[in-house]
Design a protein around this motif. Structure first.
Motif, PDB file in Angstrom:
ATOM      1  N   VAL A  29       0.859  -1.175   0.000  1.00 57.51           N
ATOM      2  CA  VAL A  29       0.000   0.000   0.000  1.00 57.51           C
ATOM      3  C   VAL A  29       0.898   1.228   0.000  1.00 57.51           C
ATOM      4  O   VAL A  29       2.066   1.160   0.391  1.00 57.51           O
ATOM      5  N   ILE A  30       0.359   2.339  -0.457  1.00 57.90           N
ATOM      6  CA  ILE A  30       1.142   3.574  -0.545  1.00 57.90           C
ATOM      7  C   ILE A  30       0.595   4.565   0.468  1.00 57.90           C
ATOM      8  O   ILE A  30      -0.582   4.930   0.421  1.00 57.90           O
ATOM      9  N   GLN A  31       1.460   4.972   1.391  1.00 59.12           N
ATOM     10  CA  GLN A  31       1.101   5.943   2.417  1.00 59.12           C
ATOM     11  C   GLN A  31       1.744   7.280   2.069  1.00 59.12           C
ATOM     12  O   GLN A  31       2.912   7.331   1.687  1.00 59.12           O
ATOM     13  N   VAL A  52      -8.702   1.213  -0.691  1.00 59.10           N
ATOM     14  CA  VAL A  52      -7.248   1.362  -0.681  1.00 59.10           C
ATOM     15  C   VAL A  52      -6.661   0.689  -1.912  1.00 59.10           C
ATOM     16  O   VAL A  52      -6.996  -0.456  -2.224  1.00 59.10           O
ATOM     17  N   VAL A  53      -5.797   1.406  -2.606  1.00 62.22           N
ATOM     18  CA  VAL A  53      -5.109   0.869  -3.779  1.00 62.22           C
ATOM     19  C   VAL A  53      -3.999  -0.052  -3.297  1.00 62.22           C
ATOM     20  O   VAL A  53      -3.206   0.328  -2.425  1.00 62.22           O
ATOM     21  N   THR A  54      -3.937  -1.253  -3.846  1.00 59.19           N
ATOM     22  CA  THR A  54      -2.876  -2.193  -3.491  1.00 59.19           C
ATOM     23  C   THR A  54      -2.056  -2.532  -4.733  1.00 59.19           C
ATOM     24  O   THR A  54      -2.557  -2.497  -5.851  1.00 59.19           O
ATOM     25  N   CYS A  55      -0.795  -2.853  -4.498  1.00 66.26           N
ATOM     26  CA  CYS A  55       0.140  -3.199  -5.576  1.00 66.26           C
ATOM     27  C   CYS A  55       0.751  -4.554  -5.262  1.00 66.26           C
ATOM     28  O   CYS A  55       1.096  -4.834  -4.110  1.00 66.26           O
ATOM     29  N   THR A  56       0.926  -5.378  -6.283  1.00 68.75           N
ATOM     30  CA  THR A  56       1.526  -6.689  -6.062  1.00 68.75           C
ATOM     31  C   THR A  56       3.048  -6.641  -6.141  1.00 68.75           C
ATOM     32  O   THR A  56       3.706  -7.588  -5.734  1.00 68.75           O
TER      33      THR A  56
END
Length: 103
Positions: A29-31, A52-56
């Motif tokens: 996740v990007i904070q 919330v945008v998640t990235c693999t």
């Protein structure tokens, strides 16, 4: 915070730090830590539906940040063992790895 708002804050020079947070095997996740009305705030990047945008992987996180004009971030990794063994009172700041990426 949406990607568009991240872009706006970047242009206004309001960003303090962007962190890629990787919790064990969970997605990244990007904070974003930014200044608003003289106070430091922190929010996760979300889509227009509020999820919330998640990235693999880091490449996806880089692409999101690059699209907003952000080229520096800190990678924070949390090890699952730490979560299982630490009490709430034992929470300590995690060391981060500074990342700089190209346009």
């Amino acid at each position: 915070m949406t990607i568009q708002l991240l872009r706006q804050r970047q242009k206004k020079g309001q960003l303090e730090t962007v962190r890629f947070i990787q919790n064990a095997c969970a997605p990244i996740v990007i904070q974003v830590i930014f200044s608003e009305n003289g106070q430091w705030q922190q929010q996760l990047i979300k889509n227009r539906h509020g999820q919330v945008v998640t990235c693999t992987n880091l490449a996806q996180a880089y692409a999101i940040c690059r699209s907003a004009g952000v080229y520096r971030a800190a990678l924070v990794q949390i090890v699952a063992h730490d979560e299982a063994c630490a009490a709430d009172s034992a929470v300590t700041p995690r060391p981060s790895i500074s990342l700089t990426f190209q346009e």
